[in-house]
Design a protein around this motif. Structure first.
Motif, PDB file in Angstrom:
ATOM      1  N   MET A   1       4.057  -3.067   8.774  1.00  0.00           N
ATOM      2  CA  MET A   1       4.787  -1.970   8.138  1.00  0.00           C
ATOM      3  C   MET A   1       5.128  -0.951   9.213  1.00  0.00           C
ATOM      4  O   MET A   1       4.351  -0.758  10.148  1.00  0.00           O
TER       5      MET A   1
ATOM      6  N   LEU B   1       4.747   2.428  -0.788  1.00  0.00           N
ATOM      7  CA  LEU B   1       5.650   1.891   0.235  1.00  0.00           C
ATOM      8  C   LEU B   1       5.140   2.081   1.656  1.00  0.00           C
ATOM      9  O   LEU B   1       5.734   1.581   2.596  1.00  0.00           O
ATOM     10  N   SER B   2       4.030   2.836   1.808  1.00  0.00           N
ATOM     11  CA  SER B   2       3.518   3.110   3.150  1.00  0.00           C
ATOM     12  C   SER B   2       2.024   3.407   3.086  1.00  0.00           C
ATOM     13  O   SER B   2       1.483   3.703   2.014  1.00  0.00           O
TER      14      SER B   2
ATOM     15  N   ASP C   1       3.028  -2.104   0.559  1.00  0.00           N
ATOM     16  CA  ASP C   1       3.999  -2.947   1.261  1.00  0.00           C
ATOM     17  C   ASP C   1       5.261  -2.120   1.453  1.00  0.00           C
ATOM     18  O   ASP C   1       5.660  -1.382   0.555  1.00  0.00           O
ATOM     19  N   ASP C   2       5.890  -2.229   2.614  1.00  0.00           N
ATOM     20  CA  ASP C   2       7.107  -1.455   2.873  1.00  0.00           C
ATOM     21  C   ASP C   2       8.348  -2.096   2.262  1.00  0.00           C
ATOM     22  O   ASP C   2       9.417  -1.505   2.284  1.00  0.00           O
ATOM     23  N   GLU C   3       8.221  -3.281   1.691  1.00  0.00           N
ATOM     24  CA  GLU C   3       9.351  -3.956   1.049  1.00  0.00           C
ATOM     25  C   GLU C   3       9.247  -3.784  -0.462  1.00  0.00           C
ATOM     26  O   GLU C   3       8.343  -4.322  -1.104  1.00  0.00           O
TER      27      GLU C   3
END
Length: 154
Positions: free
Chosen positions: A58, A35-36, A12-14
Motif C-alpha cells: 500500500m 483504504l490506508s 487495502d488501498d484498492e
C-alpha cells in the motif's frame, strides 16, 4: 453491530478489494474497512477489533509497517497479512515485526480466508481467557502475600 459477531478490520488501498471482502463476509462478521494504515489506526482508536486483515503493498505505509504501529497500541487483535506478490522478505518482516497470525496470498480464497479468520478468533479467545486467568492469579497472589504478612506480624 451485533455483540456476538467477530469484528474484522480489512485494510487495502484498492477499493474493489474492500467491496469484495465486505460483500463476501458482511453477513457472517462485522466488517470494517480502511483504504490506508492511517485510516485503519483511526478506526482502532474508536472500535474494538478482533482480527485485522491487511494488504502488504500500500502507498504511504506497507502492511508490515501498519501492523508494527498496531502492536504498539493495540496488541490484542489477531493479524493476517495478504499480498499479491511472492515477497518472502515481506512475509519474514510480517512474522518478526508485525507478529502476524497467518499469511495468505492474493487473490484470497474465500474458504481458506474464512477458516483462517475462525482459527485466528479461537486464538484471540484463548489469549483473552489467559489474560483473565492471570489477572485472577495476581489478585489471589496479592491476597496471599497480605495474609502471610499479617501472620508474620502477629
Amino acid at each position: 453491530m451485533s455483540a456476538d459477531k467477530i469484528t474484522i478490520l480489512y485494510v487495502d488501498d484498492e477499493e474493489n478489494n474492500l467491496f469484495s471482502f465486505k460483500a463476501t463476509f458482511r453477513i457472517k462478521y462485522n466488517v470494517l474497512t480502511a483504504l490506508s494504515g492511517d485510516g485503519a489506526l483511526a478506526i482502532l482508536e474508536k472500535t474494538l477489533v478482533h482480527i485485522i486483515v491487511t494488504d502488504q503493498r500500500m502507498p504511504g505505509m506497507t502492511g508490515v509497517e501498519f501492523l508494527e504501529k498496531v502492536l504498539e497500541k493495540y496488541p490484542d487483535p489477531m493479524r493476517i497479512l495478504l499480498t499479491g506478490y511472492a515477497d518472502m522478505d515481506a512475509v519474514v518482516d510480517a512474522v518478526n515485526k508485525g507478529k502476524i497470525f497467518h499469511y495468505l496470498a492474493k487473490p484470497w480464497d474465500e474458504e481458506e480466508l474464512d477458516l483462517t479468520i475462525q482459527s485466528a478468533y479461537a486464538k484471540y479467545l484463548e489469549r483473552v481467557e489467559l489474560k483473565e486467568t492471570n489477572a485472577k492469579l495476581e489478585v489471589s497472589n496479592d491476597q496471599l502475600e497480605f495474609l502471610l504478612r499479617q501472620k508474620l506480624l502477629s
